[in-house]
Design a protein around this motif. Structure first.
Motif, PDB file in Angstrom:
ATOM      1  N   PHE A  80       0.819  -1.223   0.000  1.00  0.00           N
ATOM      2  CA  PHE A  80       0.000   0.000   0.000  1.00  0.00           C
ATOM      3  C   PHE A  80       0.845   1.262   0.000  1.00  0.00           C
ATOM      4  CE2 PHE A  80       0.218  -1.288   4.503  1.00  0.00           C
ATOM      5  CZ  PHE A  80       0.724  -0.148   5.084  1.00  0.00           C
ATOM      6  N   ASN A  81       2.071   1.152   0.509  1.00  0.00           N
ATOM      7  CA  ASN A  81       2.944   2.332   0.548  1.00  0.00           C
ATOM      8  C   ASN A  81       3.368   2.772  -0.854  1.00  0.00           C
ATOM      9  OD1 ASN A  81       4.556  -0.053   0.391  1.00  0.00           O
ATOM     10  ND2 ASN A  81       6.333   1.153   0.975  1.00  0.00           N
ATOM     11  N   LYS A  82       3.315   1.878  -1.823  1.00  0.00           N
ATOM     12  CA  LYS A  82       3.689   2.220  -3.195  1.00  0.00           C
ATOM     13  C   LYS A  82       2.682   3.165  -3.841  1.00  0.00           C
ATOM     14  CE  LYS A  82       6.005  -2.171  -3.763  1.00  0.00           C
ATOM     15  NZ  LYS A  82       6.035  -3.457  -4.455  1.00  0.00           N
ATOM     16  N   TYR A  83       1.511   3.258  -3.231  1.00  0.00           N
ATOM     17  CA  TYR A  83       0.471   4.162  -3.712  1.00  0.00           C
ATOM     18  C   TYR A  83       0.347   5.405  -2.828  1.00  0.00           C
ATOM     19  CZ  TYR A  83      -0.882   0.251  -6.631  1.00  0.00           C
ATOM     20  OH  TYR A  83      -0.877  -0.762  -7.546  1.00  0.00           O
TER      21      TYR A  83
ATOM     22  N   GLN B 299       8.331   8.913  -3.735  1.00  0.00           N
ATOM     23  CA  GLN B 299       7.055   9.367  -3.190  1.00  0.00           C
ATOM     24  C   GLN B 299       6.326   8.281  -2.386  1.00  0.00           C
ATOM     25  OE1 GLN B 299       4.518  11.253  -6.087  1.00  0.00           O
ATOM     26  NE2 GLN B 299       6.207  12.419  -6.962  1.00  0.00           N
ATOM     27  N   TRP B 300       6.891   7.081  -2.324  1.00  0.00           N
ATOM     28  CA  TRP B 300       6.283   6.019  -1.530  1.00  0.00           C
ATOM     29  C   TRP B 300       6.273   6.436  -0.063  1.00  0.00           C
ATOM     30  CZ3 TRP B 300       8.706   0.699  -3.228  1.00  0.00           C
ATOM     31  CH2 TRP B 300       8.411   0.479  -4.574  1.00  0.00           C
ATOM     32  N   THR B 301       5.260   5.998   0.662  1.00  0.00           N
ATOM     33  CA  THR B 301       5.218   6.247   2.101  1.00  0.00           C
ATOM     34  C   THR B 301       6.283   5.382   2.761  1.00  0.00           C
ATOM     35  OG1 THR B 301       2.835   6.586   1.954  1.00  0.00           O
ATOM     36  CG2 THR B 301       3.749   6.248   4.146  1.00  0.00           C
ATOM     37  N   LYS B 302       7.166   6.001   3.501  1.00  0.00           N
ATOM     38  CA  LYS B 302       8.248   5.268   4.161  1.00  0.00           C
ATOM     39  C   LYS B 302       7.787   4.780   5.527  1.00  0.00           C
ATOM     40  CE  LYS B 302      11.585   8.082   1.718  1.00  0.00           C
ATOM     41  NZ  LYS B 302      10.538   8.605   0.836  1.00  0.00           N
TER      42      LYS B 302
END
Length: 109
Positions: free
Chosen positions: A23-26, A76-79
């Protein structure tokens, strides 16, 4: 069981599982993808308007990206380190209130 607890508390394993979830890829956060049961719905109702707007934006962007079959650029992925569990304080409060209500209904009514 101690092995599972040790793995769950290991930051490297938690980071690996977080990245594996995808989900972090979005650009989504952990709390954006929670199953919306009654407790989560009530916690969302109590969330400040700006947090609700930010959550809605992330979810709409993720749906658009998914429809286009693309992901955000990696930068821009959520880290893992930046993923704030913004809903957790509200959710914990709602769960405590529900459990207390159930206790009172069970024992005093």
């Amino acid at each position: 069981m101690p092995i599972i607890k040790a793995l769950a508390s290991n930051v490297a394993v938690r980071r690996w599982a977080y990245n594996l979830s995808g989900f972090n890829k979005y650009g989504l956060h952990h709390d954006d993808v929670l199953q919306e049961n009654e407790d989560v719905k009530e916690a969302l109702r109590r969330l400040p308007a700006n947090k609700v707007d930010e959550r809605s934006f992330r979810i709409m962007r993720a749906m658009q990206l998914s429809l286009q079959k693309i992901e955000l650029p990696k930068e821009q992925w959520t880290k893992f380190e930046e993923d704030d569990r913004y809903l957790q304080p509200y959710l914990e409060e709602v769960i405590k209130e529900r459990e207390e209500k159930e206790y009172w209904e069970k024992n005093y009514y």
